[in-house]
Design a protein around this motif. Structure first.
Motif, PDB file in Angstrom:
ATOM      1  N   UNK A   1      -8.594   5.323   7.685  1.00  0.00           N
ATOM      2  CA  UNK A   1      -7.853   4.490   6.743  1.00  0.00           C
ATOM      3  C   UNK A   1      -8.854   3.657   5.970  1.00  0.00           C
ATOM      4  N   UNK A   2      -8.719   3.668   4.662  1.00  0.00           N
ATOM      5  CA  UNK A   2      -9.661   2.936   3.812  1.00  0.00           C
ATOM      6  C   UNK A   2      -8.905   2.016   2.872  1.00  0.00           C
ATOM      7  N   UNK A   3      -9.684   1.181   2.219  1.00  0.00           N
ATOM      8  CA  UNK A   3      -9.138   0.303   1.191  1.00  0.00           C
ATOM      9  C   UNK A   3      -9.759   0.708  -0.134  1.00  0.00           C
ATOM     10  N   UNK A   4      -9.207   1.745  -0.746  1.00  0.00           N
ATOM     11  CA  UNK A   4      -9.756   2.215  -2.015  1.00  0.00           C
ATOM     12  C   UNK A   4      -9.040   1.542  -3.175  1.00  0.00           C
ATOM     13  N   UNK A   5      -9.785   1.358  -4.262  1.00  0.00           N
ATOM     14  CA  UNK A   5      -9.219   0.672  -5.418  1.00  0.00           C
ATOM     15  C   UNK A   5      -8.398   1.614  -6.297  1.00  0.00           C
ATOM     16  N   UNK A   6      -8.841   2.853  -6.397  1.00  0.00           N
ATOM     17  CA  UNK A   6      -8.169   3.748  -7.342  1.00  0.00           C
ATOM     18  C   UNK A   6      -7.618   5.018  -6.698  1.00  0.00           C
ATOM     19  N   UNK A   7      -7.950   5.248  -5.431  1.00  0.00           N
ATOM     20  CA  UNK A   7      -7.495   6.480  -4.783  1.00  0.00           C
ATOM     21  C   UNK A   7      -6.438   6.191  -3.722  1.00  0.00           C
ATOM     22  N   UNK A   8      -5.438   7.049  -3.646  1.00  0.00           N
ATOM     23  CA  UNK A   8      -4.451   6.923  -2.575  1.00  0.00           C
ATOM     24  C   UNK A   8      -4.930   7.670  -1.337  1.00  0.00           C
ATOM     25  N   UNK A   9      -5.708   8.710  -1.577  1.00  0.00           N
ATOM     26  CA  UNK A   9      -6.234   9.471  -0.451  1.00  0.00           C
ATOM     27  C   UNK A   9      -7.326  10.384  -0.950  1.00  0.00           C
ATOM     28  N   UNK A  10      -8.084  10.964  -0.014  1.00  0.00           N
ATOM     29  CA  UNK A  10      -9.099  11.932  -0.418  1.00  0.00           C
ATOM     30  C   UNK A  10      -9.377  12.865   0.745  1.00  0.00           C
ATOM     31  N   UNK A  11      -9.973  14.005   0.405  1.00  0.00           N
ATOM     32  CA  UNK A  11     -10.288  14.985   1.432  1.00  0.00           C
ATOM     33  C   UNK A  11     -11.683  15.521   1.141  1.00  0.00           C
ATOM     34  N   UNK A  12     -12.574  15.472   2.139  1.00  0.00           N
ATOM     35  CA  UNK A  12     -13.953  15.909   1.928  1.00  0.00           C
ATOM     36  C   UNK A  12     -14.084  17.408   2.162  1.00  0.00           C
ATOM     37  N   UNK A  13     -15.251  17.941   1.819  1.00  0.00           N
ATOM     38  CA  UNK A  13     -15.529  19.363   2.053  1.00  0.00           C
ATOM     39  C   UNK A  13     -15.365  19.736   3.519  1.00  0.00           C
TER      40      UNK A  13
ATOM     41  N   UNK B   1      -4.697   2.315   2.881  1.00  0.00           N
ATOM     42  CA  UNK B   1      -3.690   1.574   3.663  1.00  0.00           C
ATOM     43  C   UNK B   1      -2.550   1.087   2.770  1.00  0.00           C
ATOM     44  N   UNK B   2      -2.808   0.989   1.458  1.00  0.00           N
ATOM     45  CA  UNK B   2      -1.763   0.516   0.535  1.00  0.00           C
ATOM     46  C   UNK B   2      -0.616   1.512   0.405  1.00  0.00           C
ATOM     47  N   UNK B   3      -0.817   2.708   0.937  1.00  0.00           N
ATOM     48  CA  UNK B   3       0.273   3.689   0.948  1.00  0.00           C
ATOM     49  C   UNK B   3       1.502   3.122   1.662  1.00  0.00           C
ATOM     50  N   UNK B   4       1.267   2.219   2.608  1.00  0.00           N
ATOM     51  CA  UNK B   4       2.384   1.624   3.355  1.00  0.00           C
ATOM     52  C   UNK B   4       3.421   0.976   2.449  1.00  0.00           C
ATOM     53  N   UNK B   5       2.980   0.535   1.266  1.00  0.00           N
ATOM     54  CA  UNK B   5       3.893  -0.162   0.351  1.00  0.00           C
ATOM     55  C   UNK B   5       4.776   0.803  -0.444  1.00  0.00           C
ATOM     56  N   UNK B   6       4.449   2.106  -0.414  1.00  0.00           N
ATOM     57  CA  UNK B   6       5.182   3.074  -1.231  1.00  0.00           C
ATOM     58  C   UNK B   6       6.370   3.661  -0.471  1.00  0.00           C
ATOM     59  N   UNK B   7       7.245   4.302  -1.227  1.00  0.00           N
ATOM     60  CA  UNK B   7       8.393   4.957  -0.609  1.00  0.00           C
ATOM     61  C   UNK B   7       7.911   6.109   0.278  1.00  0.00           C
ATOM     62  N   UNK B   8       8.668   6.387   1.334  1.00  0.00           N
ATOM     63  CA  UNK B   8       8.240   7.397   2.311  1.00  0.00           C
ATOM     64  C   UNK B   8       8.023   8.775   1.683  1.00  0.00           C
ATOM     65  N   UNK B   9       8.874   9.179   0.749  1.00  0.00           N
ATOM     66  CA  UNK B   9       8.702  10.524   0.174  1.00  0.00           C
ATOM     67  C   UNK B   9       7.421  10.626  -0.657  1.00  0.00           C
ATOM     68  N   UNK B  10       7.002   9.509  -1.242  1.00  0.00           N
ATOM     69  CA  UNK B  10       5.759   9.506  -2.020  1.00  0.00           C
ATOM     70  C   UNK B  10       4.555   9.610  -1.074  1.00  0.00           C
ATOM     71  N   UNK B  11       4.635   8.877   0.049  1.00  0.00           N
ATOM     72  CA  UNK B  11       3.553   8.955   1.044  1.00  0.00           C
ATOM     73  C   UNK B  11       3.455  10.378   1.591  1.00  0.00           C
ATOM     74  N   UNK B  12       4.587  10.947   1.889  1.00  0.00           N
ATOM     75  CA  UNK B  12       4.625  12.305   2.432  1.00  0.00           C
ATOM     76  C   UNK B  12       3.957  13.275   1.442  1.00  0.00           C
ATOM     77  N   UNK B  13       4.214  13.063   0.160  1.00  0.00           N
ATOM     78  CA  UNK B  13       3.581  13.912  -0.856  1.00  0.00           C
ATOM     79  C   UNK B  13       2.053  13.747  -0.828  1.00  0.00           C
TER      80      UNK B  13
END
Ligand code: ZN
Length: 259
Positions: free
Chosen positions: A179-191, A199-211
């Protein structure tokens, strides 16, 4: 940030006050680094037309006219954002934290208690969804720091198991997660298939987080945004286009004290 005296303009009003043949006010900036004309809209600078050197200035009004709908739409969004930020004053401490993804709205109480150090303690009352912040609560920055820590822990607890569930269900394995505190990214995946989640995903609706979780898990197969990638996302979430769009707007509901 502009001062609070600026009045709010709605899209309708803006369209009304701006007859079709009148252009919105703008400034022109010449940039060596730009190859084509670009419009930029911000609270600080208003509407700015960025042009490459040697660009014919006479073409600018036509470009603005063409982009009129876009300008009005985005001006409205900016106004809303500004009003939202002004309404909640980032320097003050929050009275509640609305974690939409978990359907939990926590009320916060602050309690000044004698303390030698900067220490702040957060007491959690789960059945009442209440947080009590104890310690030197005059130290606003310290309170914010510990509230953010609480949010990070909450995010680890919920987002990790959520990702695991979606991963198993979709049969898309990953290696590690953080879990990170990114300014512009909701998530990322490395090679290496390591997934980071904001962690700010917690503030969004569940279906958006699931996406977001599905989006990042699909990156374990395609490390890009190619047609193949979107095809895979669509397999798990047919509604991905709309969800991706709402994600672009979602920063608007992140509380100002966390910015
Ligand atoms: Zn992506």
């Amino acid at each position: 940030m502009a001062s609070g005296s600026k009045s709010l303009i709605t899209a309708d009003l803006l369209a009304e006050t701006l007859p079709a043949d009148t252009l919105p006010a703008y400034t022109v900036r010449v940039s060596d680094r730009t190859k084509s004309v670009r419009l930029s809209l911000s609270i600080e600078d208003g509407l700015e037309v960025v042009i490459p050197p040697n660009y014919d200035h006479q073409k600018i009004p036509e470009i603005i006219q063409k982009k009129r709908a876009w300008i009005i739409r985005n001006q409205l969004k900016l106004n809303q954002r500004e009003a939202f930020l002004q309404a909640q004053s980032p320097h003050e401490l929050p009275n509640s934290i609305n974690l939409r993804s978990l359907n939990e709205e926590w009320q916060i109480e602050y309690c000044q208690t004698p303390t030698k150090s900067r220490a702040i303690a957060i007491q959690e009352n789960k059945s009442q969804l209440k947080l009590v912040v104890n310690g030197n609560i005059a130290d606003i920055e310290a309170c914010k720091f510990f509230l953010k820590q609480w949010l990070m822990q909450k995010a680890e607890k919920h987002l990790f198991s959520w990702l695991r569930k979606v991963s198993i269900h979709a049969k898309l394995p990953y290696r590690t997660t953080a879990v990170r505190s990114q300014k512009t990214l909701w998530g990322s995946c490395s090679n290496n298939r390591n997934i980071s989640l904001n962690y700010k995903l917690l503030f969004l609706e569940a279906n958006v987080v699931e996406y977001v979780l599905i989006h990042e898990l699909c990156h374990t197969v395609h490390m890009n945004h190619s047609d193949k990638f979107w095809e895979l996302v669509g397999k798990y979430e047919p509604n991905y286009k709309m969800l991706d769009k709402s994600l672009n707007q979602a920063w608007q509901i992140i509380p100002a004290w966390l910015l």
